[in-house]
Design an enzyme around this catalytic site. Sequence first.
Site, mmCIF file in Angstrom:
data_model
loop_
_atom_site.group_PDB
_atom_site.id
_atom_site.type_symbol
_atom_site.label_atom_id
_atom_site.label_comp_id
_atom_site.label_asym_id
_atom_site.label_seq_id
_atom_site.Cartn_x
_atom_site.Cartn_y
_atom_site.Cartn_z
ATOM 1 C CB SER A 148 18.409 -44.866 55.055
ATOM 2 O OG SER A 148 18.195 -44.993 53.699
ATOM 3 C CG HIS B 256 13.929 -41.649 54.803
ATOM 4 N ND1 HIS B 256 13.545 -42.620 55.685
ATOM 5 C CD2 HIS B 256 14.679 -42.279 53.864
ATOM 6 C CE1 HIS B 256 14.047 -43.774 55.302
ATOM 7 N NE2 HIS B 256 14.739 -43.590 54.206
ATOM 8 C CD GLU C 99 10.963 -42.030 58.536
ATOM 9 O OE1 GLU C 99 10.564 -42.819 59.406
ATOM 10 O OE2 GLU C 99 12.132 -42.067 58.088
ATOM 11 C CG ASN D 246 15.460 -47.179 57.399
ATOM 12 O OD1 ASN D 246 15.089 -48.293 57.030
ATOM 13 N ND2 ASN D 246 15.771 -46.227 56.562
HETATM 14 C C1 LIG Z 1 15.740 -48.309 52.803
HETATM 15 C C2 LIG Z 1 14.919 -47.055 52.852
HETATM 16 O O1 LIG Z 1 15.601 -46.079 53.609
HETATM 17 C C3 LIG Z 1 13.551 -47.232 53.429
HETATM 18 C C4 LIG Z 1 12.673 -48.137 52.658
HETATM 19 O O2 LIG Z 1 12.442 -47.947 51.485
HETATM 20 S S1 LIG Z 1 11.963 -49.403 53.551
HETATM 21 C C5 LIG Z 1 10.929 -50.222 52.389
HETATM 22 C C6 LIG Z 1 9.544 -49.653 52.354
HETATM 23 N N1 LIG Z 1 8.762 -50.376 51.390
HETATM 24 C C7 LIG Z 1 7.883 -51.340 51.744
HETATM 25 O O3 LIG Z 1 7.695 -51.620 52.911
HETATM 26 C C8 LIG Z 1 7.198 -52.020 50.589
HETATM 27 C C9 LIG Z 1 6.198 -53.030 51.067
HETATM 28 N N2 LIG Z 1 5.542 -53.632 49.919
HETATM 29 C C10 LIG Z 1 4.437 -53.072 49.335
HETATM 30 O O4 LIG Z 1 3.925 -52.058 49.773
HETATM 31 C C11 LIG Z 1 3.863 -53.784 48.158
HETATM 32 O O5 LIG Z 1 4.227 -55.142 48.218
HETATM 33 C C12 LIG Z 1 4.324 -53.200 46.768
HETATM 34 C C13 LIG Z 1 3.802 -51.781 46.612
HETATM 35 C C14 LIG Z 1 5.847 -53.204 46.599
HETATM 36 C C15 LIG Z 1 3.768 -54.070 45.660
HETATM 37 O O6 LIG Z 1 2.370 -54.123 45.809
HETATM 38 P P1 LIG Z 1 1.547 -55.479 45.652
HETATM 39 O O7 LIG Z 1 0.134 -55.133 45.749
HETATM 40 O O8 LIG Z 1 2.133 -56.447 46.620
HETATM 41 O O9 LIG Z 1 1.966 -56.038 44.244
HETATM 42 P P2 LIG Z 1 1.495 -55.627 42.799
HETATM 43 O O10 LIG Z 1 0.020 -55.867 42.614
HETATM 44 O O11 LIG Z 1 2.423 -56.351 41.898
HETATM 45 O O12 LIG Z 1 1.791 -54.078 42.699
HETATM 46 C C16 LIG Z 1 0.866 -53.058 43.025
HETATM 47 C C17 LIG Z 1 1.241 -51.863 42.209
HETATM 48 O O13 LIG Z 1 2.570 -51.449 42.547
HETATM 49 C C18 LIG Z 1 3.382 -51.384 41.370
HETATM 50 N N3 LIG Z 1 4.728 -51.773 41.773
HETATM 51 C C19 LIG Z 1 5.108 -52.928 42.334
HETATM 52 N N4 LIG Z 1 6.421 -52.931 42.574
HETATM 53 C C20 LIG Z 1 6.891 -51.744 42.148
HETATM 54 C C21 LIG Z 1 8.172 -51.137 42.117
HETATM 55 N N5 LIG Z 1 9.266 -51.745 42.605
HETATM 56 N N6 LIG Z 1 8.278 -49.895 41.582
HETATM 57 C C22 LIG Z 1 7.209 -49.241 41.110
HETATM 58 N N7 LIG Z 1 5.955 -49.767 41.116
HETATM 59 C C23 LIG Z 1 5.819 -51.003 41.632
HETATM 60 C C24 LIG Z 1 2.768 -52.353 40.408
HETATM 61 O O14 LIG Z 1 3.064 -52.016 39.066
HETATM 62 C C25 LIG Z 1 1.294 -52.197 40.703
HETATM 63 O O15 LIG Z 1 0.797 -51.045 40.030
HETATM 64 P P3 LIG Z 1 -0.689 -51.048 39.405
HETATM 65 O O16 LIG Z 1 -1.617 -51.039 40.573
HETATM 66 O O17 LIG Z 1 -0.695 -49.751 38.632
HETATM 67 O O18 LIG Z 1 -0.791 -52.244 38.539
#
Ligand SMILES: C[C@H](O)CC(=O)SCCNC(=O)CCNC(=O)[C@H](O)C(C)(C)COP(=O)(O)OP(=O)(O)OC[C@H]1O[C@@H](n2cnc3c(N)ncnc32)[C@H](O)[C@@H]1OP(=O)(O)O
Length: 287
Positions: A119, A142, A154, A192
Amino acid sequence: MDIKNVIVIGTGTMGQGIAQWFLQQNTTVEMVDANYDFALKSMDRIHESLDSLVAKGKLEAALVSDLKKKLSVKKLEEINPKADLVIEAIIEDKEIKKDLFKKLDELMDQNTVLASNTSSFPITEMAKDLSAGRQKKFLGLHFFNPATIMKLVEVINGLETDRSLSQEILKWFNSKGKVACLCGDAPGFIVNRVARNFYGESLRAVGHYDLEKIKEVDTVMREVGGFKMGPFELMDLIGIDVNLSVTESVYRAFFDEPRFKPHRLQKEMVDGKRFGRKTKKGFYIYE
Ligand SMILES: C[C@H](O)CC(=O)SCCNC(=O)CCNC(=O)[C@H](O)C(C)(C)COP(=O)(O)OP(=O)(O)OC[C@H]1O[C@@H](n2cnc3c(N)ncnc32)[C@H](O)[C@@H]1OP(=O)(O)O
């Protein structure tokens, strides 16, 4: 270029998601973890996730049955030395990662590409003890959590990375529906680094653990700011422990730049083992 065989090392949240995404591209995936039983559990979770996609009508049962045959758990010494790509997604500890890459440099065929899902650690530094040939075939890839869903990848060149290789990989990801972008080898890359302030200012705004204030900040950022998740919800998803180590690493890499300084509340949550969704307790409680 095509990527037909991948080895994913580290089968925590990110490694598991990355492995599943590659599998869904019809790639053969070998998963490795220092804890073999943990890797087996991660494989079970991938099977369950694929089954749920069948239940939702998103994938054919026959396809999923074929995909499952392409996924296996291996010990490091058993991996296919001729795999196209190895992606490391282990603990965010620079020395442990560098030791792993030194082993992989010896184990793997000279044409295998080695990539880190770090990250925050600089790619040039991660590559510096590898053979000259391998440094050309070493880069950062990434992914974002959940890796099966988040489109962004990335792609980071180290100083010695073969530019035509990273361009080919970038094109390959884009052809598979990801949005791959080339980033400079700066601490935290793009997301990040920018996101440090999303979390950091939110933590400073609440000051100490206060669920009402936390909910307020999350609601404002989600409903008014247009973010998919508020900062505290997102830290719970990523893992507060993971997020703290990224913050510490970016802070140190910028020579203790105050705007990246970790917040005491992050440490307090980690000390209390409230890591987020994975421990069912973070800023929020998950039943
Ligand atoms: C730390 C690292 O270096 C960097 C990082 O990772 S930074 C973090 C980056 N991530 C983000 O910013 C995530 C932001 N959040 C999102 O995009 C969305 O809220 C989300 C995709 C997590 C969930 O989507 P949302 O529409 O809010 O909820 P929900 O309707 O329950 O889920 C949509 C789909 O995602 C799936 N999903 C939700 N959470 C999940 C998870 N943790 N793992 C796998 N699938 C997931 C659901 O099963 C659903 O699938 P479907 O369409 O087949 O039914």
